[in-house]
Scaffold this active site. Structure first.
Site, PDB file in Angstrom:
ATOM      1  N   LYS A 168       1.081  -1.244  -0.045  1.00 42.97           N
ATOM      2  CA  LYS A 168      -0.274   0.067   0.297  1.00 42.97           C
ATOM      3  C   LYS A 168       0.986   0.744   0.288  1.00 42.97           C
ATOM      4  O   LYS A 168       1.519   1.693   0.801  1.00 42.97           O
ATOM      5  CB  LYS A 168      -0.392   0.122   0.734  1.00 42.97           C
ATOM      6  CG  LYS A 168      -2.114   1.124   1.273  1.00 42.97           C
ATOM      7  CD  LYS A 168      -2.073   1.156   2.863  1.00 42.97           C
ATOM      8  CE  LYS A 168      -1.633   2.965   2.862  1.00 42.97           C
ATOM      9  NZ  LYS A 168      -1.421   4.057   2.177  1.00 42.97           N
TER      10      LYS A 168
ATOM     11  N   GLU B 173      11.031   1.200   9.347  1.00 46.52           N
ATOM     12  CA  GLU B 173      11.983   1.834   9.007  1.00 46.52           C
ATOM     13  C   GLU B 173      10.716   3.425   8.952  1.00 46.52           C
ATOM     14  O   GLU B 173      10.402   3.818   8.478  1.00 46.52           O
ATOM     15  CB  GLU B 173      12.072   2.157   7.284  1.00 46.52           C
ATOM     16  CG  GLU B 173      13.161   0.759   7.699  1.00 46.52           C
ATOM     17  CD  GLU B 173      14.104   0.540   7.808  1.00 46.52           C
ATOM     18  OE1 GLU B 173      14.681   1.905   7.987  1.00 46.52           O
ATOM     19  OE2 GLU B 173      15.293  -0.548   7.385  1.00 46.52           O
TER      20      GLU B 173
ATOM     21  N   CYS C 175      14.151  10.824   5.508  1.00 47.37           N
ATOM     22  CA  CYS C 175      14.037  10.440   7.065  1.00 47.37           C
ATOM     23  C   CYS C 175      15.936  10.413   7.517  1.00 47.37           C
ATOM     24  O   CYS C 175      15.789  11.003   8.566  1.00 47.37           O
ATOM     25  CB  CYS C 175      13.901   8.850   7.007  1.00 47.37           C
ATOM     26  SG  CYS C 175      15.077   7.947   5.666  1.00 47.37           S
TER      27      CYS C 175
ATOM     28  N   GLU D  69      10.969  16.779  13.020  1.00 47.43           N
ATOM     29  CA  GLU D  69      11.796  16.364  11.630  1.00 47.43           C
ATOM     30  C   GLU D  69      10.919  17.323  11.615  1.00 47.43           C
ATOM     31  O   GLU D  69       9.864  18.048  11.483  1.00 47.43           O
ATOM     32  CB  GLU D  69      11.293  15.187  11.247  1.00 47.43           C
ATOM     33  CG  GLU D  69      11.863  13.876  11.519  1.00 47.43           C
ATOM     34  CD  GLU D  69      11.438  12.831  10.235  1.00 47.43           C
ATOM     35  OE1 GLU D  69      10.054  12.848  10.293  1.00 47.43           O
ATOM     36  OE2 GLU D  69      11.765  11.786   9.706  1.00 47.43           O
TER      37      GLU D  69
END
Ligand code: NAP
Length: 490
Positions: free
Chosen positions: A186, A262, A296, A393
């Protein structure tokens, strides 16, 4: 202004915008669709099927049914399919890159780079497919033998993010196919087209029906949670935010589903007084600006020794300010739009927060306005430790600089985060380089380099950046179970 509208329309038209279940392209059970937008304009590009939970279940049923036969295919046959897909990705790199730029925004050269990186996972795991090993051992007490073999985990659920829409797919599908696992994948709702193109290519190279199934959906939780809890899947491999990763880990606990995660990062970038500043600035640009900072692995916090911070900041700001901004389809553009309005709003809020706490803006600092989600490359210095962007982040083209005095201070600041994906270290002192690289609480370290991603290297994080590794020699292990057969041999 679009470079070539007809070509853009043609690459979008070429993609099947349906679900791929049991080897067939099908509409959602209720016929629903959702729009995919171009982040450079905010305008819709096309619409794709919006899966219902029943469609998700049909996809998993197909993966479960196909599992025994797929596990029994010769490894060489699986390797050949992966190599075939590797070759087609390269053959069609121009069309695939344009498709990716249109849905995700990254400049065309970066999109080409991602297709090539994505293809490399297919080649890497094609090679791994034929090297799945085992063992034969004499029991320590004698009188018995141990046969050790490795088998596919079974049907997998794979969930990928929008920031690397093709490579995050091949990083999971490559090892799953190599290991003989079937799957339901997905993609993120913002970028389904690159994944659908990849699925079309896997179909073209002869993957058997049910081996790979793909569902696109607006309400990911409604479609995926029942599959995670179904007891029919054997593994979840997820790439995305730490917030969603935690939620999925909880869901996986009920069925003790094998899990690879991850997740997010908050990479420190350390520049010591003895670093080569030219190298450090190049590395900073690579670590910060890849994907407009939406990676990331993006350097999130720059810690620079007090003796060189002014010079480093000036040079970095000059380079960042000179980067051309615009739609990724336009020639010469280095900085495309952010993915959506929410991303733009978040980046601006983080910059405003840092400035409110005393940070100085050396370049950038506010969006240009107009259509699309553009944010200018921004350098902030004197960023306070309490600023939100040191903990969260940024996921945008904003470099946040803070000075440090001692190596111990730099290491302590770098490790003061729940994340642990990657850290960057710039120094010409070998002993310091190794000392600091070992002290960083991260799964990966870039030593005098701003990019660590490589399909042949084990990618992954520690702490709340994830569980497990993708790529490298160990990447296939995530999709294999070790079985031991005790053999009596009197
Ligand atoms: P995200 O919001 O966590 O979404 C990731 C994927 O999970 C998307 O496909 C998303 O689909 C799906 N999802 C969201 N909620 C879900 C739920 N309740 N159940 C099942 N699936 C769900 O992350 P993102 O914004 O797409 O990606 C950015 C994040 O990914 C950043 O944190 C980045 O650091 C991380 N990332 C990590 C790596 C790595 O290798 N460590 C690589 C790339 C990105 P929808 O959004 O369509 O609902």
């Amino acid at each position: 202004m679009r470079v070539d509208r007809n070509r853009e329309d043609a690459v979008i038209a070429a993609v099947a915008k349906h679900l791929f279940i049991d080897g067939k392209w099908v509409d959602a059970a209720d016929g629903a669709t959702f729009d995919v937008a171009d982040p450079a304009t905010g305008a819709p590009l096309c619409s794709v099927a919006d899966a219902t939970p029943a469609d998700g279940r049909a996809a998993l049923d197909a993966a479960v049914a196909a599992q025994p036969d797929f596990a029994a295919t010769p490894p060489r046959a699986r390797a050949d399919m992966l190599m075939g897909a590797f070759e087609l990705l390269h053959e069609r790199i121009d069309e695939l890159a344009l498709l990716m730029t249109l849905e995700m925004g990254k400049p065309l050269p970066d999109a080409r780079g991602e297709i090539s990186y994505a293809a490399e996972f297919l080649r890497h795991f094609a090679e791994e497919a034929t090297r799945i090993d085992g063992g034969y051992q004499t029991a320590p007490g004698g009188g018995a033998r141990f046969l050790i073999t490795r088998q596919p985990v079974g049907p997998c659920l794979l969930i990928t993010p929008w920031n690397f829409p093709m490579a995050m797919g091949t990083r999971k599908l490559g090892p799953a196919i190599a290991a003989g696992c079937t799957s339901v994948i997905k993609p993120a709702h913002q970028t389904p087209l690159s994944m659908l193109a990849l699925i079309g290519i896997l179909d073209e190279v002869g993957l058997p029906a049910g081996a790979v199934n793909c569902v696109t959906a607006m309400d990911s939780g409604a479609v995926m949670e029942p599959l995670i809890r179904s007891g029919a899947a054997r593994k979840l491999s997820f790439t995305g935010s730490t917030r969603v990763g935690r939620l999925l880990l909880e869901q996986c606990a009920a069925e003790v589903l094998r899990t690879s995660l991850e997740l997010g990062g908050n990479a420190p970038f350390l520049v010591f007084a003895d670093a080569d500043l030219d190298e450090a600035v190049e590395g900073a640009l690579a670590a910060k600006m890849r994907n407009m900072g939406q990676a990331c692995t993006a350097a999130n916090r720059f810690y620079v020794h007090t003796s060189v911070i002014d010079e480093f900041a000036r040079r970095l700001a000059d380079r960042m300010a000179a980067l051309p901004i615009g739609p990724g389809t336009r020639a010469g553009v280095a900085v495309g739009p952010l993915i959506d309005q929410a991303a733009l709003t978040k980046v601006q809020a983080l910059v405003d927060d840092a400035v409110g706490r005393g940070a100085r803006v050396l370049t950038g600092g506010a969006p240009a306005g107009g259509a699309g989600y553009f944010y200018p490359p921004t350098v902030l210095t004197d960023v306070a430790p309490e600023a939100r962007m040191t903990a969260e982040e940024i996921f945008g083209p904003v470099a946040a600089l803070t000075a440090f005095e001692s190596e111990d201070d730099a290491i302590a600041a770098a490790n003061a985060t729940e994340y642990g994906l990657v850290g960057y270290v710039f120094t010409n002192d070998l002993r310091r380089a190794l000392r600091v690289a070992e002290a960083l609480e991260t799964g990966m370290v870039g030593l005098n380099q701003g990019v660590v991603s490589n399909p042949a290297a084990p990618f992954g994080g520690v702490k709340q950046s994830g569980l497990g590794r993708e790529g490298g020699a160990v990447g296939i292990d995530e999709f294999l179970e070790t079985k031991y057969i005790g053999v009596a041999l009197p």
